[in-house]
Design a protein around this motif. Structure first.
Motif, PDB file in Angstrom:
ATOM      1  N   ILE A 102      10.108  24.598  -0.488  1.00  0.00           N
ATOM      2  CA  ILE A 102      11.260  24.575   0.417  1.00  0.00           C
ATOM      3  C   ILE A 102      12.168  25.596   0.060  1.00  0.00           C
ATOM      4  CG2 ILE A 102      10.765  23.171   2.383  1.00  0.00           C
ATOM      5  CD1 ILE A 102      13.460  21.921   2.654  1.00  0.00           C
ATOM      6  N   ASP A 103      12.201  25.520  -1.403  1.00  0.00           N
ATOM      7  CA  ASP A 103      13.165  25.958  -1.979  1.00  0.00           C
ATOM      8  C   ASP A 103      13.111  25.946  -3.745  1.00  0.00           C
ATOM      9  OD1 ASP A 103      15.712  28.138  -2.100  1.00  0.00           O
ATOM     10  OD2 ASP A 103      16.995  26.524  -2.066  1.00  0.00           O
ATOM     11  N   GLU A 104      13.869  26.985  -4.269  1.00  0.00           N
ATOM     12  CA  GLU A 104      13.784  26.814  -5.548  1.00  0.00           C
ATOM     13  C   GLU A 104      15.298  27.827  -5.949  1.00  0.00           C
ATOM     14  OE1 GLU A 104      10.151  28.418  -7.529  1.00  0.00           O
ATOM     15  OE2 GLU A 104      10.084  29.525  -5.842  1.00  0.00           O
ATOM     16  N   LEU A 105      15.803  27.543  -6.917  1.00  0.00           N
ATOM     17  CA  LEU A 105      17.007  27.452  -7.615  1.00  0.00           C
ATOM     18  C   LEU A 105      17.251  26.582  -8.498  1.00  0.00           C
ATOM     19  CD1 LEU A 105      20.561  27.647  -6.224  1.00  0.00           C
ATOM     20  CD2 LEU A 105      20.339  25.440  -5.924  1.00  0.00           C
ATOM     21  N   ALA A 106      17.875  28.015 -10.126  1.00  0.00           N
ATOM     22  CA  ALA A 106      17.583  27.137 -10.918  1.00  0.00           C
ATOM     23  C   ALA A 106      16.665  27.297 -11.942  1.00  0.00           C
ATOM     24  CB  ALA A 106      18.794  27.105 -11.281  1.00  0.00           C
ATOM     25  N   ASP A 107      16.080  27.730 -11.034  1.00  0.00           N
ATOM     26  CA  ASP A 107      14.731  26.595 -12.415  1.00  0.00           C
ATOM     27  C   ASP A 107      13.928  25.440 -11.890  1.00  0.00           C
ATOM     28  OD1 ASP A 107      12.606  27.235 -14.168  1.00  0.00           O
ATOM     29  OD2 ASP A 107      13.926  26.133 -15.757  1.00  0.00           O
ATOM     30  N   LEU A 108      14.341  24.755 -10.721  1.00  0.00           N
ATOM     31  CA  LEU A 108      14.309  23.841  -9.877  1.00  0.00           C
ATOM     32  C   LEU A 108      13.477  23.695  -8.592  1.00  0.00           C
ATOM     33  CD1 LEU A 108      17.783  22.067 -10.295  1.00  0.00           C
ATOM     34  CD2 LEU A 108      15.910  21.918 -11.651  1.00  0.00           C
ATOM     35  N   GLU A 109      12.886  22.909  -8.559  1.00  0.00           N
ATOM     36  CA  GLU A 109      11.718  23.021  -7.114  1.00  0.00           C
ATOM     37  C   GLU A 109      12.441  22.116  -6.192  1.00  0.00           C
ATOM     38  OE1 GLU A 109       7.763  24.641  -8.365  1.00  0.00           O
ATOM     39  OE2 GLU A 109       7.849  22.321  -8.287  1.00  0.00           O
ATOM     40  N   GLN A 110      13.053  22.417  -4.385  1.00  0.00           N
ATOM     41  CA  GLN A 110      13.384  21.544  -3.523  1.00  0.00           C
ATOM     42  C   GLN A 110      11.666  21.050  -2.873  1.00  0.00           C
ATOM     43  OE1 GLN A 110      16.311  22.941  -1.029  1.00  0.00           O
ATOM     44  NE2 GLN A 110      17.181  20.751  -0.673  1.00  0.00           N
ATOM     45  N   TRP A 111      11.628  20.004  -2.743  1.00  0.00           N
ATOM     46  CA  TRP A 111       9.631  19.333  -2.283  1.00  0.00           C
ATOM     47  C   TRP A 111      10.238  18.177  -1.083  1.00  0.00           C
ATOM     48  CZ3 TRP A 111       5.159  21.501  -3.500  1.00  0.00           C
ATOM     49  CH2 TRP A 111       4.945  22.111  -4.407  1.00  0.00           C
ATOM     50  N   GLN A 112       9.967  19.034   0.312  1.00  0.00           N
ATOM     51  CA  GLN A 112      10.345  18.527   1.322  1.00  0.00           C
ATOM     52  C   GLN A 112       8.799  17.037   1.868  1.00  0.00           C
ATOM     53  OE1 GLN A 112      13.381  17.812   3.595  1.00  0.00           O
ATOM     54  NE2 GLN A 112      11.900  16.065   4.258  1.00  0.00           N
ATOM     55  N   PRO A 113       9.171  16.109   2.012  1.00  0.00           N
ATOM     56  CA  PRO A 113       8.227  14.792   2.391  1.00  0.00           C
ATOM     57  C   PRO A 113       7.641  15.245   3.952  1.00  0.00           C
ATOM     58  CG  PRO A 113       9.704  13.717   1.129  1.00  0.00           C
ATOM     59  CD  PRO A 113      10.222  15.590   0.893  1.00  0.00           C
ATOM     60  N   ASP A 114       6.475  15.633   3.638  1.00  0.00           N
ATOM     61  CA  ASP A 114       5.866  16.952   4.696  1.00  0.00           C
ATOM     62  C   ASP A 114       5.333  16.195   6.128  1.00  0.00           C
ATOM     63  OD1 ASP A 114       5.734  19.190   6.742  1.00  0.00           O
ATOM     64  OD2 ASP A 114       3.685  19.523   5.605  1.00  0.00           O
ATOM     65  N   TRP A 115       4.182  14.825   5.466  1.00  0.00           N
ATOM     66  CA  TRP A 115       3.487  15.093   6.247  1.00  0.00           C
ATOM     67  C   TRP A 115       2.312  13.549   5.829  1.00  0.00           C
ATOM     68  CZ3 TRP A 115      -2.164  13.573   6.967  1.00  0.00           C
ATOM     69  CH2 TRP A 115      -2.758  13.410   8.442  1.00  0.00           C
ATOM     70  N   ASN A 116       1.851  11.786   6.513  1.00  0.00           N
ATOM     71  CA  ASN A 116       1.584  11.357   5.457  1.00  0.00           C
ATOM     72  C   ASN A 116       0.081  10.333   6.719  1.00  0.00           C
ATOM     73  OD1 ASN A 116       1.157   8.070   5.539  1.00  0.00           O
ATOM     74  ND2 ASN A 116       1.590   8.730   3.268  1.00  0.00           N
ATOM     75  N   ASP A 152      -1.200  12.656   1.757  1.00  0.00           N
ATOM     76  CA  ASP A 152       0.085  12.577   1.433  1.00  0.00           C
ATOM     77  C   ASP A 152       0.864  14.037   0.856  1.00  0.00           C
ATOM     78  OD1 ASP A 152       2.781  11.116   1.006  1.00  0.00           O
ATOM     79  OD2 ASP A 152       3.196  12.788  -0.408  1.00  0.00           O
ATOM     80  N   THR A 153       0.917  14.686   1.440  1.00  0.00           N
ATOM     81  CA  THR A 153       1.932  16.459   1.674  1.00  0.00           C
ATOM     82  C   THR A 153       3.130  16.349   1.663  1.00  0.00           C
ATOM     83  OG1 THR A 153       2.095  17.253   3.709  1.00  0.00           O
ATOM     84  CG2 THR A 153       0.055  16.901   3.413  1.00  0.00           C
ATOM     85  N   LYS A 154       3.680  17.392   0.752  1.00  0.00           N
ATOM     86  CA  LYS A 154       4.723  17.825   0.607  1.00  0.00           C
ATOM     87  C   LYS A 154       4.949  19.226   0.913  1.00  0.00           C
ATOM     88  CE  LYS A 154       5.863  15.846  -3.366  1.00  0.00           C
ATOM     89  NZ  LYS A 154       6.354  15.027  -4.517  1.00  0.00           N
ATOM     90  N   ALA A 155       6.536  19.716   1.121  1.00  0.00           N
ATOM     91  CA  ALA A 155       6.525  21.422   1.096  1.00  0.00           C
ATOM     92  C   ALA A 155       7.010  21.921   0.611  1.00  0.00           C
ATOM     93  CB  ALA A 155       6.297  21.660   2.168  1.00  0.00           C
TER      94      ALA A 155
END
Length: 211
Positions: free
Chosen positions: A63-77, A58-61
């Motif tokens: 894709i963004d960082e905002l105000a000490d938060l991380e935005q993770w996008q499910p990429d592939w399974n 299972d992979t996630k990428a």
């Protein structure tokens, strides 16, 4: 924004009993899940989260960082057995940019671990056991997690939402404004000594008042 790309805040401590109590005063536990997973980490990785769980990769990428938060996008399974080409594209290239010479066209999970992942000079499989307690607070998914990382016992609090402002609000409600945001892969790198976090994962980690 892709609907599945959530903003995430995840932090760590050896004991989050005070925060657990705050969470339980705000919401009831909706689910308890246990899993054993293997995270694949490498020194040069920065924007990928790759793990083996339930017979699949299972992979996630990131894709963004905002105000000490991380935005993770499910990429592939991908379910095992996996083709060498899939391992090359979704595991080796994101982790280290180099692809080994494969002796097989297809790999079971055990073959992939024993023949190409554990022997690799840069990639380290890190075993995690998780017991996750799930809650819903103000439109956020909130988890209190008991974790064993290579037998090191830690606890994690995670807050996730499509709306970063909601994540920040609940983070403050739980008194976690002073804690660092550290993803599973970065924490695994720290625990095994591959890429220690400056000052450790609890740097600045003093609980605020909460509600």
């Amino acid at each position: 924004m892709t609907s599945s790309a959530r903003f995430e805040f995840r932090t760590w401590s050896r004991n989050f009993a005070v925060v657990e109590d705050r969470i339980r005063r705000l919401a009831s536990c909706e689910d308890i899940r246990e899993s054993t997973e293997i995270y694949l980490v490498a020194p040069r990785m920065s924007a990928c989260n790759i793990k083996i769980r339930d017979g699949a990769v299972d992979t996630k990428a990131l894709i963004d960082e905002l105000a000490d938060l991380e935005q993770w996008q499910p990429d592939w399974n991908g379910q095992f057995p996996l083709a060498a080409q899939a391992l090359s594209q979704h595991v080796f290239r994101p982790l280290c940019g180099e692809v080994p010479d494969f002796a097989r066209h297809n790999f079971t999970e055990q073959q992939a671990l024993e023949e190409v992942l554990r022997p690799h000079p840069l990639i380290v499989p890190v075993k995690l056991f998780k017991r996750r307690f799930s809650f819903a607070i103000d439109g956020n998914m909130v988890e209190w997690v008991q974790v064993l990382i290579n037998d090191a016992g830690l606890e994690s609090i995670a807050i996730e939402s499509l709306d970063p402002e909601r994540v920040t609000k609940v983070r403050c409600m739980l008194g976690l404004a002073g804690f660092r945001n550290v993803s599973y892969p970065r924490l695994a790198q720290h625990v095994i000594g591959m890429k220690p976090l400056r000052g450790g994962f609890e740097e600045g980690g003093k609980l605020g008042p909460g509600n």
